[in-house]
Design a protein around this motif. Structure first.
Motif, PDB file in Angstrom:
ATOM      1  N   LYS A 104       0.838  -1.190   0.000  1.00  0.00           N
ATOM      2  CA  LYS A 104       0.000   0.000   0.000  1.00  0.00           C
ATOM      3  C   LYS A 104       0.883   1.255   0.000  1.00  0.00           C
ATOM      4  O   LYS A 104       1.821   1.338   0.787  1.00  0.00           O
ATOM      5  CB  LYS A 104      -0.933   0.017   1.206  1.00  0.00           C
ATOM      6  CG  LYS A 104      -1.913  -1.156   1.234  1.00  0.00           C
ATOM      7  CD  LYS A 104      -2.817  -1.078   2.446  1.00  0.00           C
ATOM      8  CE  LYS A 104      -3.801  -2.234   2.468  1.00  0.00           C
ATOM      9  NZ  LYS A 104      -4.750  -2.151   1.336  1.00  0.00           N
ATOM     10  N   VAL A 105       0.554   2.204  -0.873  1.00  0.00           N
ATOM     11  CA  VAL A 105       1.276   3.468  -0.986  1.00  0.00           C
ATOM     12  C   VAL A 105       0.289   4.604  -0.703  1.00  0.00           C
ATOM     13  O   VAL A 105      -0.778   4.663  -1.323  1.00  0.00           O
ATOM     14  CB  VAL A 105       1.899   3.645  -2.387  1.00  0.00           C
ATOM     15  CG1 VAL A 105       2.689   4.945  -2.440  1.00  0.00           C
ATOM     16  CG2 VAL A 105       2.789   2.463  -2.723  1.00  0.00           C
ATOM     17  N   ASN A 106       0.627   5.488   0.251  1.00  0.00           N
ATOM     18  CA  ASN A 106      -0.215   6.628   0.607  1.00  0.00           C
ATOM     19  C   ASN A 106       0.578   7.923   0.461  1.00  0.00           C
ATOM     20  O   ASN A 106       1.694   8.032   0.993  1.00  0.00           O
ATOM     21  CB  ASN A 106      -0.730   6.497   2.041  1.00  0.00           C
ATOM     22  CG  ASN A 106      -1.656   5.316   2.219  1.00  0.00           C
ATOM     23  OD1 ASN A 106      -1.185   4.238   2.496  1.00  0.00           O
ATOM     24  ND2 ASN A 106      -2.941   5.512   2.066  1.00  0.00           N
ATOM     25  N   VAL A 107      -0.007   8.875  -0.271  1.00  0.00           N
ATOM     26  CA  VAL A 107       0.609  10.181  -0.483  1.00  0.00           C
ATOM     27  C   VAL A 107      -0.359  11.241   0.038  1.00  0.00           C
ATOM     28  O   VAL A 107      -1.521  11.278  -0.386  1.00  0.00           O
ATOM     29  CB  VAL A 107       0.924  10.431  -1.968  1.00  0.00           C
ATOM     30  CG1 VAL A 107       1.532  11.819  -2.149  1.00  0.00           C
ATOM     31  CG2 VAL A 107       1.867   9.358  -2.495  1.00  0.00           C
ATOM     32  N   VAL A 108       0.098  12.097   0.947  1.00  0.00           N
ATOM     33  CA  VAL A 108      -0.703  13.213   1.464  1.00  0.00           C
ATOM     34  C   VAL A 108      -0.064  14.505   0.965  1.00  0.00           C
ATOM     35  O   VAL A 108       1.137  14.737   1.187  1.00  0.00           O
ATOM     36  CB  VAL A 108      -0.769  13.192   3.002  1.00  0.00           C
ATOM     37  CG1 VAL A 108      -1.553  14.395   3.509  1.00  0.00           C
ATOM     38  CG2 VAL A 108      -1.392  11.899   3.495  1.00  0.00           C
ATOM     39  N   GLN A 109      -0.866  15.354   0.284  1.00  0.00           N
ATOM     40  CA  GLN A 109      -0.337  16.563  -0.335  1.00  0.00           C
ATOM     41  C   GLN A 109      -1.446  17.586  -0.490  1.00  0.00           C
ATOM     42  O   GLN A 109      -2.615  17.324  -0.199  1.00  0.00           O
ATOM     43  CB  GLN A 109       0.265  16.237  -1.707  1.00  0.00           C
ATOM     44  CG  GLN A 109      -0.759  15.680  -2.684  1.00  0.00           C
ATOM     45  CD  GLN A 109      -0.154  15.287  -4.014  1.00  0.00           C
ATOM     46  OE1 GLN A 109       1.045  15.221  -4.160  1.00  0.00           O
ATOM     47  NE2 GLN A 109      -1.013  15.028  -4.997  1.00  0.00           N
ATOM     48  N   ASP A 110      -1.059  18.787  -0.952  1.00  0.00           N
ATOM     49  CA  ASP A 110      -2.046  19.806  -1.263  1.00  0.00           C
ATOM     50  C   ASP A 110      -2.819  19.415  -2.509  1.00  0.00           C
ATOM     51  O   ASP A 110      -2.293  18.752  -3.416  1.00  0.00           O
ATOM     52  CB  ASP A 110      -1.361  21.159  -1.491  1.00  0.00           C
ATOM     53  CG  ASP A 110      -0.798  21.725  -0.195  1.00  0.00           C
ATOM     54  OD1 ASP A 110      -1.233  21.268   0.878  1.00  0.00           O
ATOM     55  OD2 ASP A 110       0.073  22.613  -0.261  1.00  0.00           O
ATOM     56  N   LYS A 111      -4.085  19.834  -2.575  1.00  0.00           N
ATOM     57  CA  LYS A 111      -4.900  19.537  -3.756  1.00  0.00           C
ATOM     58  C   LYS A 111      -4.318  20.237  -4.983  1.00  0.00           C
ATOM     59  O   LYS A 111      -3.873  21.381  -4.910  1.00  0.00           O
ATOM     60  CB  LYS A 111      -6.342  19.991  -3.540  1.00  0.00           C
ATOM     61  CG  LYS A 111      -7.099  19.159  -2.526  1.00  0.00           C
ATOM     62  CD  LYS A 111      -8.551  19.593  -2.423  1.00  0.00           C
ATOM     63  CE  LYS A 111      -9.311  18.702  -1.442  1.00  0.00           C
ATOM     64  NZ  LYS A 111     -10.729  19.119  -1.322  1.00  0.00           N
ATOM     65  N   GLY A 112      -4.316  19.537  -6.076  1.00  0.00           N
ATOM     66  CA  GLY A 112      -3.807  20.104  -7.316  1.00  0.00           C
ATOM     67  C   GLY A 112      -2.322  19.920  -7.527  1.00  0.00           C
ATOM     68  O   GLY A 112      -1.795  20.290  -8.576  1.00  0.00           O
ATOM     69  N   THR A 113      -1.625  19.335  -6.538  1.00  0.00           N
ATOM     70  CA  THR A 113      -0.187  19.124  -6.698  1.00  0.00           C
ATOM     71  C   THR A 113       0.063  18.024  -7.725  1.00  0.00           C
ATOM     72  O   THR A 113      -0.527  16.946  -7.639  1.00  0.00           O
ATOM     73  CB  THR A 113       0.456  18.744  -5.356  1.00  0.00           C
ATOM     74  OG1 THR A 113       0.233  19.801  -4.405  1.00  0.00           O
ATOM     75  CG2 THR A 113       1.955  18.543  -5.518  1.00  0.00           C
ATOM     76  N   ASP A 118      -7.878  21.997   2.262  1.00  0.00           N
ATOM     77  CA  ASP A 118      -7.260  21.973   0.931  1.00  0.00           C
ATOM     78  C   ASP A 118      -6.146  20.923   0.835  1.00  0.00           C
ATOM     79  O   ASP A 118      -5.173  21.113   0.122  1.00  0.00           O
ATOM     80  CB  ASP A 118      -6.718  23.363   0.571  1.00  0.00           C
ATOM     81  CG  ASP A 118      -6.620  23.553  -0.943  1.00  0.00           C
ATOM     82  OD1 ASP A 118      -7.385  22.872  -1.652  1.00  0.00           O
ATOM     83  OD2 ASP A 118      -5.777  24.338  -1.396  1.00  0.00           O
ATOM     84  N   ARG A 119      -6.320  19.788   1.567  1.00  0.00           N
ATOM     85  CA  ARG A 119      -5.363  18.691   1.518  1.00  0.00           C
ATOM     86  C   ARG A 119      -6.067  17.439   0.998  1.00  0.00           C
ATOM     87  O   ARG A 119      -7.293  17.290   1.144  1.00  0.00           O
ATOM     88  CB  ARG A 119      -4.777  18.402   2.895  1.00  0.00           C
ATOM     89  CG  ARG A 119      -4.021  19.573   3.508  1.00  0.00           C
ATOM     90  CD  ARG A 119      -2.608  19.664   2.973  1.00  0.00           C
ATOM     91  NE  ARG A 119      -1.778  18.605   3.518  1.00  0.00           N
ATOM     92  CZ  ARG A 119      -0.532  18.390   3.135  1.00  0.00           C
ATOM     93  NH1 ARG A 119       0.009  19.138   2.164  1.00  0.00           N
ATOM     94  NH2 ARG A 119       0.185  17.419   3.667  1.00  0.00           N
ATOM     95  N   GLU A 120      -5.333  16.537   0.419  1.00  0.00           N
ATOM     96  CA  GLU A 120      -5.891  15.298  -0.108  1.00  0.00           C
ATOM     97  C   GLU A 120      -4.939  14.143   0.150  1.00  0.00           C
ATOM     98  O   GLU A 120      -3.739  14.336   0.362  1.00  0.00           O
ATOM     99  CB  GLU A 120      -6.165  15.417  -1.609  1.00  0.00           C
ATOM    100  CG  GLU A 120      -4.898  15.616  -2.440  1.00  0.00           C
ATOM    101  CD  GLU A 120      -5.202  15.759  -3.925  1.00  0.00           C
ATOM    102  OE1 GLU A 120      -6.383  15.762  -4.268  1.00  0.00           O
ATOM    103  OE2 GLU A 120      -4.238  15.885  -4.723  1.00  0.00           O
ATOM    104  N   GLU A 121      -5.512  12.918   0.137  1.00  0.00           N
ATOM    105  CA  GLU A 121      -4.719  11.698   0.313  1.00  0.00           C
ATOM    106  C   GLU A 121      -4.940  10.796  -0.890  1.00  0.00           C
ATOM    107  O   GLU A 121      -6.077  10.514  -1.270  1.00  0.00           O
ATOM    108  CB  GLU A 121      -5.122  10.966   1.586  1.00  0.00           C
ATOM    109  CG  GLU A 121      -4.315   9.700   1.822  1.00  0.00           C
ATOM    110  CD  GLU A 121      -4.722   8.969   3.085  1.00  0.00           C
ATOM    111  OE1 GLU A 121      -4.025   8.034   3.486  1.00  0.00           O
ATOM    112  OE2 GLU A 121      -5.762   9.340   3.672  1.00  0.00           O
ATOM    113  N   ILE A 122      -3.858  10.328  -1.475  1.00  0.00           N
ATOM    114  CA  ILE A 122      -3.914   9.426  -2.627  1.00  0.00           C
ATOM    115  C   ILE A 122      -3.414   8.057  -2.168  1.00  0.00           C
ATOM    116  O   ILE A 122      -2.302   7.946  -1.664  1.00  0.00           O
ATOM    117  CB  ILE A 122      -3.068   9.952  -3.795  1.00  0.00           C
ATOM    118  CG1 ILE A 122      -3.545  11.357  -4.207  1.00  0.00           C
ATOM    119  CG2 ILE A 122      -3.144   9.009  -4.988  1.00  0.00           C
ATOM    120  CD1 ILE A 122      -2.682  12.003  -5.264  1.00  0.00           C
ATOM    121  N   SER A 123      -4.260   7.035  -2.334  1.00  0.00           N
ATOM    122  CA  SER A 123      -3.911   5.675  -1.911  1.00  0.00           C
ATOM    123  C   SER A 123      -3.925   4.748  -3.122  1.00  0.00           C
ATOM    124  O   SER A 123      -4.810   4.846  -3.970  1.00  0.00           O
ATOM    125  CB  SER A 123      -4.909   5.163  -0.861  1.00  0.00           C
ATOM    126  OG  SER A 123      -4.942   6.023   0.254  1.00  0.00           O
TER     127      SER A 123
END
Length: 336
Positions: A49-58, A89-94
């Motif tokens: 599993k890979v999780n990336v937390v970043q600002d939206k639109g990055t 304005d943050r998002e998580e991509i899994s």
């Protein structure tokens, strides 16, 4: 000359301001990786599993992900990424990556490198233990058998056409017998069905509990039959999943069963119980690892908890009667 130098200084300051703004536009990025199981049997699959937390639109990408993670670990497939909002304005991509290895040993999965703008971020390092599967080898070499005198057989007296085409006659006789038995069975079933009504099937929950109690009474682990015990225990749970939730678990691997359970809302809360049972059973059946007596009792209790937690919820009879009464009263008012 002064105006030219002032203009160059102005342009340089403008470029530096633009670069600082673009760099500050990218907020802090965190990259984390984890494994569903840090121990797998050689040839089995597991999920990374890979999780990336970043600002939206990055906009970012992984710079070191290909068909393999190491020389011994292969990437089988990568499931579609899932993006969820965290607020502010943050998002998580899994994303789940299915990996597999055919070489036993302890391997280190290097950190994932994520590039966003002009910054580079690294994930944590993982370790994966691949357990070998024992292979039986021929230890005794046997010599060629001696010559033997052919014995006399009764079909030596039969005509050649019967000896050559006996299988055709046997097939025809078998088909004729099967057709005759089918019509007899159908006629008998119709007669019995009119006299004795068929018994209702045992519900999946009751069947599973009966089989679990029968397995407990056999005391296989006390007699050193742990592999047979865990084979029977997982078969009971697979049949229960198929009858209760229409999941074809008998034809699935442990990883596929957990994937189907994670998609079912009624079973998902109890998925940790099933995961622990399947992991212990796989190690016992395929790696010849003998569990502790406490592990056997724990696995049985977890199986009972899983069946109890996923059994159908009965609707109280009083609520059903009240609903029927309300419906009857409404019909009477409508007639008036």
């Amino acid at each position: 000359m002064k105006s030219g130098s002032h203009r160059i200084a102005y342009l340089l300051s403008l470029i530096m301001l633009t670069l600082s703004l673009s760099a500050s536009a990218i907020g802090p990025v965190t990259v984390k990786t984890s494994l569903d199981s840090a121990y797998i049997i050689m040839g089995k699959q597991t999920t990374l599993k890979v999780n990336v937390v970043q600002d939206k639109g990055t906009q970012g990408y992984f710079a070191n992900v290909g068909d393999t993670l190491t020389r011994e670990i292969e990437v089988i497939s990568a499931l579609p990424a899932d993006t969820s909002s965290l607020g502010s304005d943050r998002e998580e991509i899994s994303q789940d990556i299915i990996i597999q290895s055919f070489d036993s040993g302890l391997y280190t999965i290097r950190p994932f490198v994520y590039v966003a703008g002009s910054d580079t971020f690294k994930s944590n390092e993982l370790a994966l233990k691949v357990i070998p599967v024992p292979v039986d080898t021929l230890k005794t070499i046997h010599d060629y058998a001696g010559t033997a005198t052919p014995s006399w057989k009764i079909w030596d007296l039969l005509p050649d056409f019967i000896v050559d085409y006996w299988w055709v006659m046997l097939i025809i006789a078998g088909l004729a017998l099967a057709v005759a038995l089918y019509f007899v069975w159908r006629k008998r079933k119709a007669i019995i069905g009119t006299i004795i009504p068929p018994k209702p099937p045992v519900p999946p929950y009751e069947m599973a509990m009966q089989q679990l109690n029968a397995l407990k009474n056999q005391k296989l682990c006390e007699h050193g039959h742990e592999k047979e015990y865990y084979t029977r225990l997982t078969e009971i749970l697979r049949v229960y999943l198929q009858r209760r939730f229409d999941i074809n678990a008998m034809e699935m691997t442990s990883t596929q069963i957990m994937r189907e359970i994670s998609r079912h809302e009624d079973i998902k809360p109890s998925s940790p119980l099933m995961k622990q049972i399947l992991e212990i059973a796989d190690f016992v059946k395929f790696a010849n690892i003998r569990p502790m007596p406490d592990d056997n009792i724990k696995s049985f209790n977890m199986a009972v908890q899983f069946v109890e937690a996923t059994k159908p919820v009965e609707v109280p009879k009083d609520d059903t009667d009240n609903k029927q009464d309300n419906t009857d009263n409404k019909d009477i008012k409508d007639k008036k």
